[in-house]
Enzyme design. Structure first.
Site, short mmCIF file in Angstrom:
data_model
loop_
_atom_site.label_atom_id
_atom_site.label_comp_id
_atom_site.label_asym_id
_atom_site.label_seq_id
_atom_site.Cartn_x
_atom_site.Cartn_y
_atom_site.Cartn_z
N GLY A 79 0.82 -1.22 0.00
CA GLY A 79 0.00 0.00 0.00
C GLY A 79 0.85 1.26 0.00
O GLY A 79 1.95 1.27 0.55
N ARG A 143 1.32 -5.84 -4.98
CA ARG A 143 1.30 -6.73 -3.82
C ARG A 143 1.76 -8.16 -4.15
O ARG A 143 1.48 -9.08 -3.39
CB ARG A 143 -0.10 -6.76 -3.21
CG ARG A 143 -0.51 -5.46 -2.52
CD ARG A 143 -1.70 -5.65 -1.62
NE ARG A 143 -2.15 -4.41 -1.00
CZ ARG A 143 -1.65 -3.91 0.13
NH1 ARG A 143 -0.68 -4.53 0.75
NH2 ARG A 143 -2.13 -2.78 0.62
N ASP A 174 5.60 -7.95 5.74
CA ASP A 174 5.68 -9.11 4.84
C ASP A 174 6.73 -8.90 3.75
O ASP A 174 7.52 -9.79 3.45
CB ASP A 174 4.32 -9.37 4.18
CG ASP A 174 3.39 -10.11 5.12
OD1 ASP A 174 3.89 -10.89 5.95
OD2 ASP A 174 2.17 -9.90 5.05
N LYS A 200 8.21 0.65 5.55
CA LYS A 200 7.07 1.44 5.08
C LYS A 200 5.75 0.86 5.57
O LYS A 200 5.62 -0.35 5.63
CB LYS A 200 7.08 1.43 3.54
CG LYS A 200 5.86 2.00 2.90
CD LYS A 200 5.17 1.06 1.90
CE LYS A 200 4.47 -0.09 2.53
NZ LYS A 200 3.52 -0.82 1.67
N THR A 201 4.82 1.63 5.92
CA THR A 201 3.38 1.33 6.04
C THR A 201 2.70 2.39 6.91
O THR A 201 3.19 2.72 8.00
CB THR A 201 3.04 -0.07 6.60
OG1 THR A 201 1.62 -0.15 6.72
CG2 THR A 201 3.63 -0.42 7.95
N ASP A 203 0.17 1.88 8.43
CA ASP A 203 -0.45 1.17 9.56
C ASP A 203 0.35 1.30 10.86
O ASP A 203 -0.18 1.07 11.94
CB ASP A 203 -0.63 -0.32 9.23
CG ASP A 203 -1.66 -0.55 8.13
OD1 ASP A 203 -2.19 0.45 7.61
OD2 ASP A 203 -1.94 -1.71 7.81
N GLY A 424 -5.50 9.61 2.92
CA GLY A 424 -4.26 10.01 3.58
C GLY A 424 -3.03 9.29 3.08
O GLY A 424 -1.91 9.69 3.37
P1 FBP Z 1 0.62 -1.91 3.61
O1 FBP Z 1 0.63 -2.74 4.86
O2 FBP Z 1 0.98 -2.65 2.40
O3 FBP Z 1 1.44 -0.69 3.81
O4 FBP Z 1 -0.86 -1.37 3.32
C1 FBP Z 1 -1.66 -0.90 4.31
C2 FBP Z 1 -3.06 -0.57 3.88
O5 FBP Z 1 -3.20 0.79 3.59
C3 FBP Z 1 -4.03 -1.01 4.98
O6 FBP Z 1 -4.19 0.01 5.93
C4 FBP Z 1 -5.27 -1.34 4.20
O7 FBP Z 1 -6.05 -2.30 4.85
C5 FBP Z 1 -4.73 -1.89 2.92
O8 FBP Z 1 -3.46 -1.30 2.73
C6 FBP Z 1 -5.62 -1.60 1.76
O9 FBP Z 1 -5.14 -2.29 0.66
P2 FBP Z 1 -5.40 -1.88 -0.84
O10 FBP Z 1 -4.50 -0.73 -1.12
O11 FBP Z 1 -4.97 -3.08 -1.60
O12 FBP Z 1 -6.83 -1.50 -0.97
#
Ligand code: FBP
Length: 551
Positions: A79, A143, A174, A200-201, A203, A424
């Site tokens: 993400g 992904r 991951d 990165k993330t 979250d 965001g």
């Molecule tokens: P990452 O862990 O890959 O950084 O992504 C986090 C995230 O933004 C989560 O908060 C959310 O649940 C998910 O990606 C959404 O995934 P997508 O971008 O595939 O809709």
């Protein structure tokens, strides 16, 4: 590309960096490390990258001259998170400072770019266009999981063709686990390709003793908190709506918690607490209803509720239901072939255990359907598509109607739902993220130049001014333990959930009663500021400050 005045101004922003990265750098190695758990198993799986020392970068008078130029490849994985472009800019500038003949290639569309040999050389013109911007559009993200040996072997061929000596993977837990597996494989194959990870993330769940925060969390939380603050001011003005606001964060509740610390809503649910207290969906509904009734009794028929995206999976009975659905729906062609929601619903009901079937039947149809939608590449339900906020509005509304009928609730309940996630993830990075990411990128170049592999680029001491940040590298194996994935024990980086004994959660716990009752607790944080006093523009998250006991 047309640009706004802010975009143009941000293009010339010079990220602040740790002093050690401003000139020549010396790498200082600490003691050998161990994985956080399951040392024996991790050591066996990573014989070449286990036990490496933590590295700290210090200023030096001169650095060992780099003999030949090097080519490096970079991948954005998963993400989007604000600051990714600055990691790449830092990497580019760091490489060019070491030797102007060094080249940086971007693999397109995420890890699949490496496997399929889709790439683009990143030149100064391209990099300059993306400095201090949000998004991952410079090379795109994806992904695809890097975990099969044929993928690793394809990567070797592609790297050989481009003369690439090191691959930098910018990703979450991951992706960085996979970076380490790749590093180990390339060492075993003696193919001379190094692998470096970057944390990165949005979250915020890739953090540990060494990594203080993942990049993007700061900006995303500031953007969501601004929006929550705006809604709170609206709620406090009109005094007629309850706002149910779901916040992104696939699993951990760090985003919801940080936004609560910044904006002081009436209620903030924390998934980890729901799980620890073994709460049911009805318990959560009762908890919300209690606050709504109390506020109504005080004449306040409005409020804000923050709901972490991962909530549903932390409710123990729901977790079992979702697990059953994940197992049932994995590669289930029979289910895919069924036509219409009703047929699918009946099929699911016939396959679930009685307890899960009961729970599934009790859910509104829309939510039950969302639980059976497509899975992510890890086989998990895509929580960002489950509208928990609507589920809670419906259940709370029903309960309040019962209470109204028996005379316990005399107020009004009118609710609106919101989901803040994609708003965001690609915001213009805050100064913190712009500086942090650029520093991570420059640090990665020094790790590459020193021949390191299986490391994550590390920048710490983040509650201090950027000049005092400490750059270095942490062996990825140090963050690993064994966990069950798709029925098998696998080495993975330990995900950081909200610590219920940690200072950020305790702050919420100690203040939430006051925030629920009073009319005046809301904070309106306002938009991210890029230019102005440091106390307005350069502050890290409340989470980071509380965790590090900083003012
Ligand atoms: P990452 O862990 O890959 O950084 O992504 C986090 C995230 O933004 C989560 O908060 C959310 O649940 C998910 O990606 C959404 O995934 P997508 O971008 O595939 O809709």
């Amino acid at each position: 590309m047309q640009k706004s005045p802010l975009q143009i101004a941000r293009q010339s922003y010079k990220p602040k960096m740790p002093i050690a990265l401003n000139g020549h750098v010396r790498l200082v190695e600490g003691a050998a490390t161990q994985s956080v758990a399951d040392q024996k198993e991790i050591k066996e799986l990573f014989p070449n990258t286990y036990g490496l020392p933590v590295i700290t970068m210090e200023p030096a008078q001169s650095s060992a001259a780099q003999s030949a130029s090097i080519n490096v490849g970079v991948i954005l994985s998963g993400g989007q998170a604000p600051g990714g472009h600055n990691v790449i800019a830092g990497l580019f500038d760091g490489l060019k400072a070491l030797n102007p003949a060094n080249k940086l290639y971007g693999f397109l569309g995420g890890p699949s770019g490496l496997i399929e040999g889709k790439y683009q050389e990143l030149t100064a013109d391209i990099i300059d266009d993306y400095r201090n911007t949000g998004g991952f559009d410079i090379i795109g993200s994806g992904r695809t999981k890097l975990e099969e040996t044929w993928q690793f072997d394809n990567g070797i061929e592609v790297c050989k063709k481009l003369g690439i000596k090191a691959v930098v993977i910018i990703g979450g837990d991951d992706s960085n686990t996979n970076a380490c597996v790749l590093a180990e494989y390339y060492l075993q194959k003696k193919c001379g390709i190094q692998v470096i990870g970057c944390p990165k993330t949005i979250d915020g769940d890739l953090k540990n003793e060494m990594i203080e925060t993942s990049f993007g969390f700061d900006t995303a939380c500031k953007v969501y908190s601004e929006l929550i603050g705006n809604i709170q001011r609206d709620a406090n003005s009109a005094k007629k709506y309850w706002h149910f606001i779901r916040l992104m964060g696939r699993s951990a509740s760090h985003i919801a918690l940080e936004c609560a610390l910044q904006s002081q809503p009436n209620i903030c649910l924390i998934s980890e607490e729901v799980e620890a207290k073994n709460m049911t969906l009805n318990d959560i509904v009762e908890q919300i209803v209690e606050v709504i009734v109390d506020r109504a009794n005080a004449g306040l028929n409005f409020g804000t509720i923050l709901i972490p995206e991962g909530l549903i999976e932390f409710i123990p009975a729901m977790r079992i239901l979702i697990q059953e659905l994940n197992d049932m729906l994995a590669n289930n062609e029979e289910f895919v072939a069924l036509e219409g929601d009703d047929a699918k619903r009946e099929y699911v009901k016939s396959m679930l255990t009685p307890a899960s079937c009961e729970l599934y039947r009790s859910l509104p149809k829309g939510i039950a359907r969302q639980l059976t939608l497509d899975r992510d590449p890890h086989g998990n339900v895509m929580v960002s598509q489950i509208e928990t906020e609507k589920l809670l509005i419906e259940m709370v509304g029903k309960r309040l109607a019962q209470l109204k009928a028996n005379g316990t609730f005399k107020g009004k309940f009118s609710a609106l739902n919101h989901f803040f996630g994609y708003e965001g993830r690609c915001a213009i990075p805050s100064n913190f993220d712009a500086d942090y990411c650029y520093s991570i990128g420059v640090t990665a170049t020094h790790l590459i130049a020193a021949g390191k592999t299986g490391y994550m680029s590390l920048v710490r001491n983040l509650t201090k001014p950027a000049a005092e940040w400490i750059a270095g590298g942490v062996p990825i194996t140090m963050m690993m333990n064994m966990e069950k994935r798709n029925g098998k024990m696998k080495p993975v980086i330990q995900k950081a959930l909200v610590d219920l004994n940690g200072a950020p959660f305790l702050y919420l716990k100690n203040h939430r009663a006051e925030w629920a009752d009073a009319n005046t607790s809301y904070i309106y944080p306002g938009p991210v500021q890029y230019y102005g006093p440091t106390e307005v523009c350069d502050q890290p998250t409340r989470t980071l400050k509380l965790e590090h006991n900083a003012k």
